[in-house]
Scaffold this motif. Sequence first.
Motif, PDB file in Angstrom:
ATOM      1  N   MET A  83      47.977 -64.808 -15.419  1.00 52.82           N
ATOM      2  CA  MET A  83      46.581 -64.513 -15.099  1.00 52.82           C
ATOM      3  C   MET A  83      45.939 -65.691 -14.372  1.00 52.82           C
ATOM      4  O   MET A  83      45.059 -65.526 -13.515  1.00 52.82           O
ATOM      5  N   GLN A  84      46.389 -66.884 -14.703  1.00 50.90           N
ATOM      6  CA  GLN A  84      45.864 -68.101 -14.095  1.00 50.90           C
ATOM      7  C   GLN A  84      46.476 -68.364 -12.717  1.00 50.90           C
ATOM      8  O   GLN A  84      45.791 -68.834 -11.798  1.00 50.90           O
ATOM      9  N   LEU A  85      47.756 -68.032 -12.546  1.00 55.64           N
ATOM     10  CA  LEU A  85      48.490 -68.424 -11.347  1.00 55.64           C
ATOM     11  C   LEU A  85      48.394 -67.416 -10.208  1.00 55.64           C
ATOM     12  O   LEU A  85      48.413 -67.799  -9.038  1.00 55.64           O
ATOM     13  N   TYR A  86      48.305 -66.122 -10.541  1.00 59.29           N
ATOM     14  CA  TYR A  86      48.266 -65.094  -9.495  1.00 59.29           C
ATOM     15  C   TYR A  86      46.842 -64.885  -8.989  1.00 59.29           C
ATOM     16  O   TYR A  86      45.882 -64.894  -9.768  1.00 59.29           O
ATOM     17  N   ASP A  87      46.718 -64.654  -7.681  1.00 57.45           N
ATOM     18  CA  ASP A  87      45.403 -64.362  -7.104  1.00 57.45           C
ATOM     19  C   ASP A  87      44.841 -63.051  -7.625  1.00 57.45           C
ATOM     20  O   ASP A  87      43.623 -62.857  -7.649  1.00 57.45           O
ATOM     21  N   THR A  88      45.717 -62.140  -8.057  1.00 57.27           N
ATOM     22  CA  THR A  88      45.249 -60.863  -8.613  1.00 57.27           C
ATOM     23  C   THR A  88      44.746 -61.022 -10.037  1.00 57.27           C
ATOM     24  O   THR A  88      44.236 -60.070 -10.621  1.00 57.27           O
ATOM     25  N   ALA A 107      38.743 -68.614 -13.944  1.00 57.41           N
ATOM     26  CA  ALA A 107      38.397 -68.753 -15.363  1.00 57.41           C
ATOM     27  C   ALA A 107      39.037 -70.019 -15.936  1.00 57.41           C
ATOM     28  O   ALA A 107      39.789 -70.733 -15.250  1.00 57.41           O
ATOM     29  N   HIS A 108      38.735 -70.309 -17.198  1.00 58.33           N
ATOM     30  CA  HIS A 108      39.354 -71.442 -17.887  1.00 58.33           C
ATOM     31  C   HIS A 108      40.534 -70.927 -18.717  1.00 58.33           C
ATOM     32  O   HIS A 108      40.473 -69.840 -19.286  1.00 58.33           O
ATOM     33  N   PHE A 109      41.584 -71.739 -18.801  1.00 61.00           N
ATOM     34  CA  PHE A 109      42.807 -71.264 -19.466  1.00 61.00           C
ATOM     35  C   PHE A 109      43.347 -72.301 -20.440  1.00 61.00           C
ATOM     36  O   PHE A 109      43.421 -73.491 -20.133  1.00 61.00           O
ATOM     37  N   CYS A 110      43.704 -71.803 -21.613  1.00 59.41           N
ATOM     38  CA  CYS A 110      44.514 -72.542 -22.581  1.00 59.41           C
ATOM     39  C   CYS A 110      45.766 -71.695 -22.779  1.00 59.41           C
ATOM     40  O   CYS A 110      45.886 -70.942 -23.757  1.00 59.41           O
TER      41      CYS A 110
END
Length: 294
Positions: free
Chosen positions: A121-126, A131-134
Motif C-alpha cells: 500500500m505504501q510502495l505502489y502508486d495505486t 499516508a503514514h506507515f508502520c
Amino acid sequence: MADYQEYRRRILHRRWRRIFITAALLILLVLLAAVGVLWKRLHREPAPNTAQGPTILQQELTGSEWNTISYTPARRLSVQTLDNGMTAMDFRLAAQPASPAVERSSFSDVSFLGDSLTQGMQLYDTGLPNAHFCAYKGVGPNAVVNNTTCRRADGEKEVPMEALASQQPRALYILLGTNVLTADSDYTSFLTYYRLMLDMISQALPNTKIYVQSITPVRPEVRKKSPGLYKERLCEINDALSAIALEKGCTFLNLWEALADENGDLIEEYAQPDGYHLLPAGYDAWVDYLCTHT
C-alpha cells in the motif's frame, strides 16, 4: 597399660563430645531458618488488589512483555444489531457499511499498521503512498505488543508503538495476521495478542479512530505451502476479529468485499504468484473500498 586405657577413654570422650556439639549446632541452625521463613510469611505485606484502580496495561504487563497466559479472552462481547434486526456474528455482517466516497488525499493524516501486504500500500502508486506507515515484513500483533524492533520498507528500524505514538494519526488502519497463521493450528494466542495490541493502541492514541481490517482472502493453491491459509479458516478467524473489534470500540472493515471473488478466493487478477500478496490492481480495489467505508 592402665594409663593407656585411661588415655583412650579420654580421646573417645572428647570425640563424641565434638560430634554431639556439631549436631546440636546444625539442628539449631535448621530451627532458626524455619522460624525465619515462618516469620516472613506471617508478617509480609499483603499483595495489592489489582482489581481496583490499575488500568488494563498495569494489570497485564509483566516485565517488558505482555503476559498472554493470564490474560483472559473470555470477555462479554457487545454484539452489534443491524437495521434489519440481524446480529453481527458473521464478520461480513459486522463490517462497516458503505458510505459516500472520500478523496484519496483525505488519507494523508492517517496511519497504516501491518506487514508486507501493507507495505505494498505504501510502495505502489495505486495504494496510498502519501499516508503514514508502520509496516514491517513478517510481523504479527505479538511484535507490536512486545515492543519488538522492526525493519521498515526503507530499511530503517523502529519500535511500532513508539512510531505510532509519535505520529498521533487521525485514524489508524490495522491489518495483521497472515504471517502468523500459516500453520493450521490453534490461533487463540493470535487473538489474545490482538486484544492486547488494541488495548495498548487505544491508550497510546486516545484521539485516534481505529479500523480493524479483515485478514485478506487468498488463492486456493496457497494452502499447499501454508496449510493454515484457506478460506474456511480465515473466515472463522475474521469472525473472531470482528467480535473483538466491536468489543474494543473499533470499526471493522471487510476487505473481502473488494478482494474476493464469488467463491471467497482472492480475485486471480489481483494476486501475485504466491497467491496472497497483491498486484497494483488489488491495491487500487482496496483503496477504493477504504474510500467508501470511512
